[in-house]
Design a protein around this motif. Structure first.
Motif, mmCIF file in Angstrom:
data_model
loop_
_atom_site.group_PDB
_atom_site.id
_atom_site.type_symbol
_atom_site.label_atom_id
_atom_site.label_comp_id
_atom_site.label_asym_id
_atom_site.label_seq_id
_atom_site.Cartn_x
_atom_site.Cartn_y
_atom_site.Cartn_z
ATOM 1 N N GLY A 132 9.938 -24.160 -12.462
ATOM 2 C CA GLY A 132 9.739 -25.236 -13.668
ATOM 3 C C GLY A 132 8.824 -26.752 -13.423
ATOM 4 N N ILE A 133 8.544 -27.046 -12.000
ATOM 5 C CA ILE A 133 8.723 -28.035 -11.558
ATOM 6 C C ILE A 133 6.944 -28.541 -12.161
ATOM 7 C CG2 ILE A 133 8.478 -30.764 -10.305
ATOM 8 C CD1 ILE A 133 11.340 -29.299 -9.471
ATOM 9 N N PHE A 134 6.808 -29.673 -12.769
ATOM 10 C CA PHE A 134 4.612 -30.053 -12.284
ATOM 11 C C PHE A 134 4.979 -31.064 -11.364
ATOM 12 C CE2 PHE A 134 1.790 -33.099 -14.701
ATOM 13 C CZ PHE A 134 0.276 -32.294 -14.199
ATOM 14 N N THR A 135 3.950 -31.385 -10.507
ATOM 15 C CA THR A 135 4.022 -32.262 -9.480
ATOM 16 C C THR A 135 2.889 -32.893 -9.471
ATOM 17 O OG1 THR A 135 5.532 -30.916 -8.035
ATOM 18 C CG2 THR A 135 3.843 -33.073 -7.040
ATOM 19 N N VAL A 136 2.227 -33.777 -10.158
ATOM 20 C CA VAL A 136 1.629 -35.097 -10.586
ATOM 21 C C VAL A 136 0.040 -35.041 -9.437
ATOM 22 C CG1 VAL A 136 0.546 -37.000 -11.331
ATOM 23 C CG2 VAL A 136 2.792 -36.174 -12.053
ATOM 24 N N PRO A 137 -0.694 -34.164 -9.467
ATOM 25 C CA PRO A 137 -1.658 -34.360 -9.135
ATOM 26 C C PRO A 137 -2.461 -35.067 -9.311
ATOM 27 C CG PRO A 137 -2.408 -32.544 -10.351
ATOM 28 C CD PRO A 137 -1.064 -33.169 -10.737
ATOM 29 N N VAL A 138 -2.359 -35.852 -9.879
ATOM 30 C CA VAL A 138 -3.405 -37.047 -10.048
ATOM 31 C C VAL A 138 -2.510 -38.519 -10.619
ATOM 32 C CG1 VAL A 138 -5.518 -38.555 -11.009
ATOM 33 C CG2 VAL A 138 -5.470 -36.149 -9.911
ATOM 34 N N GLY A 139 -2.460 -39.689 -10.074
ATOM 35 C CA GLY A 139 -1.353 -40.629 -11.336
ATOM 36 C C GLY A 139 -2.500 -41.036 -12.355
ATOM 37 N N LYS A 194 7.015 -35.296 -10.040
ATOM 38 C CA LYS A 194 7.582 -34.659 -10.132
ATOM 39 C C LYS A 194 8.391 -34.765 -11.753
ATOM 40 C CE LYS A 194 8.453 -32.733 -5.736
ATOM 41 N NZ LYS A 194 7.100 -32.055 -6.128
ATOM 42 N N VAL A 195 8.061 -33.858 -12.525
ATOM 43 C CA VAL A 195 8.382 -33.981 -13.566
ATOM 44 C C VAL A 195 8.564 -32.191 -14.578
ATOM 45 C CG1 VAL A 195 7.645 -34.028 -17.088
ATOM 46 C CG2 VAL A 195 6.695 -35.765 -14.795
ATOM 47 N N TRP A 196 10.247 -31.952 -14.861
ATOM 48 C CA TRP A 196 10.802 -31.195 -15.592
ATOM 49 C C TRP A 196 11.450 -31.442 -16.576
ATOM 50 C CZ3 TRP A 196 12.064 -33.656 -10.662
ATOM 51 C CH2 TRP A 196 13.218 -33.481 -10.832
ATOM 52 N N VAL A 197 11.787 -30.070 -17.221
ATOM 53 C CA VAL A 197 12.377 -29.946 -18.402
ATOM 54 C C VAL A 197 14.361 -29.815 -17.858
ATOM 55 C CG1 VAL A 197 13.274 -29.005 -21.038
ATOM 56 C CG2 VAL A 197 11.306 -29.602 -19.652
#
Length: 225
Positions: A132-139, A194-197
Motif C-alpha cells: 500500500g506504499i507509493f515510493t516516489v520514483p521521480v521527485g 514514501k506516501v501511503w494511507v
C-alpha cells in the motif's frame, strides 16, 4: 673720376646682389627649417592622436566585445541547460498510479496502513499493492487523492501520510446510510520518499465498505518536476 665712379657703382651693385642672394638663401633656409619643423610637429600630433584613438576606441570596443561574448556564452549555456532538462523531461516516462479494493476493511488498529490491492494503472511502478506504499520514483510536484466509503453506523478516520507525517485527513460517518468521501493534497516530494494511507484513529466501530456501487481508491500523479 667717371671711371672710378662707375667702378664703385658696379662694386656696390655687386655687393648688393651678393647681400640679396645671401638674404634670399637665409630666408629659404629659415623657411625650409620652419616647414620641416612644422611637418614634424604635425606628424607627431597625428601620431599621438592615432595612439589616443587606438587606446580609447580599441579599448572600449574590445571591452564591449568581451562583454558581449561573455553574455552570449552565458545565454548559450543557460539555453543548453534548459534544452537538456527539457530533453530529460520528454524522455522521462509519466508517473501516475490508481489503486482500489481494500482487502482488510476493519480499521481496528491505529496507524495501520490501508492497502489498496488492485492497481488500475501504475506508470513508473512506484506503487506497491502488496504494502500500500507509493515510493516516489521521480521527485517533483504530485497530486494525491483518497476516496473512502464507510458502512452505515460506522466511522472511518483516514489520513494521507508523507514520510510518517499526515498531510491530509478525513472523517466519515453516518448512522443510517453508507457514505463516501474524498480528500487529497498537492505536495512537493523528493525521489525515494514514501506516501501511503492509514487509519488515524481506530476501534471496533471503524470500518470501510465497498461493493459494486462504492469503491475505495488511492491515486497519485506527477504534476510537474
Amino acid at each position: 673720376m667717371v671711371n672710378e665712379i662707375k667702378k664703385t657703382e658696379e662694386n656696390v651693385i655687386s655687393t648688393l646682389g651678393d647681400i640679396k642672394q645671401k638674404v634670399t638663401d637665409m630666408f629659404a633656409d629659415i623657411k625650409g627649417n620652419i616647414t620641416d619643423e612644422m611637418l614634424k610637429r604635425c606628424d607627431e600630433i597625428e601620431r599621438r592622436e592615432q595612439v589616443y584613438f587606438d587606446i580609447i576606441f580599441t579599448g572600449s570596443f574590445k571591452k564591449l566585445f568581451e562583454q558581449t561574448r561573455t553574455n552570449l556564452t552565458s545565454d548559450l549555456e543557460a539555453k543548453s541547460e534548459e534544452l537538456t532538462q527539457l530533453q530529460g523531461n520528454l524522455e522521462r516516462p509519466p508517473i501516475a498510479f490508481h489503486a482500489h479494493h481494500v482487502a482488510n476493511l476493519i480499521l481496528d488498529k491505529t496507524d495501520e496502513i490501508v492497502i489498496f490491492t488492485k492497481s488500475v494503472i501504475n506508470e513508473g511502478t512506484g506503487y506497491d499493492n502488496s504494502t500500500g506504499i507509493f515510493t516516489v520514483p521521480v521527485g517533483g510536484l504530485y497530486q494525491f487523492s483518497v476516496h473512502i466509503c464507510v458502512c452505515k453506523g460506522k466511522y472511518a478516520y483516514i489520513g494521507l501520510v508523507l514520510e510518517g507525517k499526515v498531510i491530509a485527513a478525513d472523517m466519515n460517518h453516518d448512522k443510517d446510510q453508507y457514505t463516501c468521501s474524498a480528500f487529497g493534497a498537492i505536495v512537493r516530494v523528493k525521489s525515494g520518499e514514501k506516501v501511503w494511507v492509514k487509519s488515524t484513529w481506530s476501534s471496533s466501530n471503524r470500518q470501510l465498505d465497498q461493493d459494486s456501487y462504492r469503491m475505495n481508491t488511492f491515486s497519485g500523479i506527477l504534476v510537474n518536476n
